[in-house]
Design an enzyme around this catalytic site. Sequence first.
Site, PDB file in Angstrom:
ATOM      1  N   ARG A   1      73.365 -12.993  49.774  1.00  9.04           N
ATOM      2  CA  ARG A   1      73.058 -12.581  48.403  1.00  9.04           C
ATOM      3  C   ARG A   1      71.600 -12.883  48.057  1.00  9.04           C
ATOM      4  O   ARG A   1      71.080 -13.946  48.411  1.00  9.04           O
ATOM      5  CB  ARG A   1      74.004 -13.268  47.412  1.00  9.04           C
ATOM      6  CG  ARG A   1      75.434 -12.869  47.647  1.00  9.04           C
ATOM      7  CD  ARG A   1      76.344 -13.045  46.446  1.00  9.04           C
ATOM      8  NE  ARG A   1      77.728 -12.800  46.878  1.00  9.04           N
ATOM      9  CZ  ARG A   1      78.280 -11.598  47.011  1.00  9.04           C
ATOM     10  NH1 ARG A   1      77.590 -10.514  46.688  1.00  9.04           N
ATOM     11  NH2 ARG A   1      79.528 -11.458  47.451  1.00  9.04           N
ATOM     12  N   ASP A   2      70.968 -11.924  47.368  1.00  9.79           N
ATOM     13  CA  ASP A   2      69.594 -12.131  46.905  1.00  9.79           C
ATOM     14  C   ASP A   2      69.579 -13.264  45.883  1.00  9.79           C
ATOM     15  O   ASP A   2      70.450 -13.361  45.014  1.00  9.79           O
ATOM     16  CB  ASP A   2      69.054 -10.834  46.280  1.00  9.79           C
ATOM     17  CG  ASP A   2      67.542 -10.870  46.136  1.00  9.79           C
ATOM     18  OD1 ASP A   2      66.857 -10.124  46.863  1.00  9.79           O
ATOM     19  OD2 ASP A   2      67.032 -11.652  45.287  1.00  9.79           O
ATOM     20  N   ILE A   3      68.600 -14.130  45.976  1.00  6.11           N
ATOM     21  CA  ILE A   3      68.524 -15.304  45.111  1.00  6.11           C
ATOM     22  C   ILE A   3      68.194 -14.925  43.661  1.00  6.11           C
ATOM     23  O   ILE A   3      68.486 -15.693  42.744  1.00  6.11           O
ATOM     24  CB  ILE A   3      67.473 -16.300  45.675  1.00  6.11           C
ATOM     25  CG1 ILE A   3      67.746 -17.718  45.201  1.00  6.11           C
ATOM     26  CG2 ILE A   3      66.062 -15.866  45.367  1.00  6.11           C
ATOM     27  CD1 ILE A   3      66.967 -18.782  45.956  1.00  6.11           C
TER      28      ILE A   3
ATOM     29  N   ASN B   1      61.896  -2.041  50.953  1.00  2.00           N
ATOM     30  CA  ASN B   1      60.521  -2.127  50.454  1.00  2.00           C
ATOM     31  C   ASN B   1      59.601  -2.399  51.640  1.00  2.00           C
ATOM     32  O   ASN B   1      59.889  -3.286  52.451  1.00  2.00           O
ATOM     33  CB  ASN B   1      60.397  -3.254  49.425  1.00  2.00           C
ATOM     34  CG  ASN B   1      61.181  -2.962  48.154  1.00  2.00           C
ATOM     35  OD1 ASN B   1      61.268  -1.819  47.733  1.00  2.00           O
ATOM     36  ND2 ASN B   1      61.745  -3.991  47.556  1.00  2.00           N
TER      37      ASN B   1
ATOM     38  N   GLU C   1      57.686  -8.346  49.586  1.00  2.00           N
ATOM     39  CA  GLU C   1      57.257  -9.738  49.369  1.00  2.00           C
ATOM     40  C   GLU C   1      57.576 -10.632  50.558  1.00  2.00           C
ATOM     41  O   GLU C   1      56.873 -11.619  50.802  1.00  2.00           O
ATOM     42  CB  GLU C   1      57.927 -10.298  48.103  1.00  2.00           C
ATOM     43  CG  GLU C   1      57.440  -9.631  46.833  1.00  2.00           C
ATOM     44  CD  GLU C   1      58.205 -10.071  45.598  1.00  2.00           C
ATOM     45  OE1 GLU C   1      59.203 -10.805  45.730  1.00  2.00           O
ATOM     46  OE2 GLU C   1      57.795  -9.655  44.496  1.00  2.00           O
ATOM     47  N   VAL C   2      58.658 -10.335  51.250  1.00  2.00           N
ATOM     48  CA  VAL C   2      59.051 -11.139  52.407  1.00  2.00           C
ATOM     49  C   VAL C   2      58.888 -10.263  53.652  1.00  2.00           C
ATOM     50  O   VAL C   2      59.518  -9.205  53.768  1.00  2.00           O
ATOM     51  CB  VAL C   2      60.509 -11.637  52.289  1.00  2.00           C
ATOM     52  CG1 VAL C   2      60.916 -12.402  53.538  1.00  2.00           C
ATOM     53  CG2 VAL C   2      60.666 -12.515  51.045  1.00  2.00           C
TER      54      VAL C   2
ATOM     55  N   HIS D   1      64.162  -6.187  55.856  1.00  2.00           N
ATOM     56  CA  HIS D   1      65.428  -6.369  55.150  1.00  2.00           C
ATOM     57  C   HIS D   1      65.762  -5.142  54.332  1.00  2.00           C
ATOM     58  O   HIS D   1      64.882  -4.496  53.768  1.00  2.00           O
ATOM     59  CB  HIS D   1      65.399  -7.599  54.237  1.00  2.00           C
ATOM     60  CG  HIS D   1      64.258  -7.613  53.271  1.00  2.00           C
ATOM     61  ND1 HIS D   1      62.982  -7.999  53.630  1.00  2.00           N
ATOM     62  CD2 HIS D   1      64.195  -7.275  51.961  1.00  2.00           C
ATOM     63  CE1 HIS D   1      62.183  -7.904  52.584  1.00  2.00           C
ATOM     64  NE2 HIS D   1      62.888  -7.457  51.560  1.00  2.00           N
TER      65      HIS D   1
ATOM     66  N   HIS E   1      67.862  -3.919  50.992  1.00  2.00           N
ATOM     67  CA  HIS E   1      68.527  -4.334  49.765  1.00  2.00           C
ATOM     68  C   HIS E   1      69.736  -3.426  49.552  1.00  2.00           C
ATOM     69  O   HIS E   1      69.580  -2.196  49.526  1.00  2.00           O
ATOM     70  CB  HIS E   1      67.606  -4.150  48.555  1.00  2.00           C
ATOM     71  CG  HIS E   1      66.371  -4.998  48.546  1.00  2.00           C
ATOM     72  ND1 HIS E   1      66.251  -6.126  47.775  1.00  2.00           N
ATOM     73  CD2 HIS E   1      65.192  -4.872  49.207  1.00  2.00           C
ATOM     74  CE1 HIS E   1      65.042  -6.663  47.944  1.00  2.00           C
ATOM     75  NE2 HIS E   1      64.381  -5.916  48.805  1.00  2.00           N
TER      76      HIS E   1
HETATM   77  P1  AMP Z   1      61.075  -7.620  48.969  1.00  2.00           P
HETATM   78  O1  AMP Z   1      60.288  -7.579  47.697  1.00  2.00           O
HETATM   79  O2  AMP Z   1      61.679  -6.296  49.347  1.00  2.00           O
HETATM   80  O3  AMP Z   1      60.289  -8.258  50.092  1.00  2.00           O
HETATM   81  O4  AMP Z   1      62.342  -8.533  48.647  1.00  2.00           O
HETATM   82  C1  AMP Z   1      62.421  -9.882  48.915  1.00  2.00           C
HETATM   83  C2  AMP Z   1      63.660 -10.370  48.234  1.00  2.00           C
HETATM   84  O5  AMP Z   1      63.990 -11.650  48.740  1.00  2.00           O
HETATM   85  C3  AMP Z   1      63.554 -10.500  46.706  1.00  2.00           C
HETATM   86  O6  AMP Z   1      64.523  -9.662  46.075  1.00  2.00           O
HETATM   87  C4  AMP Z   1      63.838 -11.994  46.463  1.00  2.00           C
HETATM   88  O7  AMP Z   1      64.572 -12.224  45.283  1.00  2.00           O
HETATM   89  C5  AMP Z   1      64.608 -12.373  47.704  1.00  2.00           C
HETATM   90  N1  AMP Z   1      64.557 -13.777  48.077  1.00  2.00           N
HETATM   91  C6  AMP Z   1      63.477 -14.591  48.099  1.00  2.00           C
HETATM   92  N2  AMP Z   1      63.821 -15.824  48.525  1.00  2.00           N
HETATM   93  C7  AMP Z   1      65.148 -15.789  48.774  1.00  2.00           C
HETATM   94  C8  AMP Z   1      66.104 -16.760  49.242  1.00  2.00           C
HETATM   95  N3  AMP Z   1      65.745 -18.016  49.551  1.00  2.00           N
HETATM   96  N4  AMP Z   1      67.393 -16.370  49.378  1.00  2.00           N
HETATM   97  C9  AMP Z   1      67.761 -15.108  49.061  1.00  2.00           C
HETATM   98  N5  AMP Z   1      66.915 -14.148  48.633  1.00  2.00           N
HETATM   99  C10 AMP Z   1      65.634 -14.487  48.490  1.00  2.00           C
END
Ligand code: AMP
Length: 117
Positions: free
Chosen positions: A31-33, A89, A97-98, A102, A104
């Site tokens: 689950r997304d945080i 994304n 961002e990560v 991944h 969504h």
């Molecule tokens: P993106 O902007 O597509 O890179 O999405 C990165 C996603 O990772 C965002 O929706 C964040 O809320 C999610 N995220 C960041 N840290 C964590 C975590 N520790 N556990 C779960 N989701 C996370």
Amino acid sequence: MMETDCLFCRIVAGEIPATVVRETDTTLAFRDIAPKAPVHVLVIPKEHYADVVTLTEADPGLAGDVLGTAAVVAETEGLVADGFRLIFNTGPYGGQEVFHAHAHVLGGEPLGPMLAR
Ligand code: AMP
């Protein structure tokens, strides 16, 4: 190969907790945080690839595994009848961002227009 400073690699390694909803040999769904919808699950390859393009070019089978897990998650989360959204994304314009590939999986209510304009 694990990247030690990658957040999602650390989740795969169990170093950072996550609410896992499905795990396969090659993928993890959790689950997304900061959920943006009633259901917001991230599906990742366990192996590190920076984004969906790198992943698909290097290992299309693994990219397929990510899609397969996303489809099963959509089923098990009850999203298929009403529909849902699957988003990768990618890069700065995509708002990534990560930098561990991944998907969504978003649903549980009408999600509105695809893009805010
Ligand atoms: P993106 O902007 O597509 O890179 O999405 C990165 C996603 O990772 C965002 O929706 C964040 O809320 C999610 N995220 C960041 N840290 C964590 C975590 N520790 N556990 C779960 N989701 C996370």
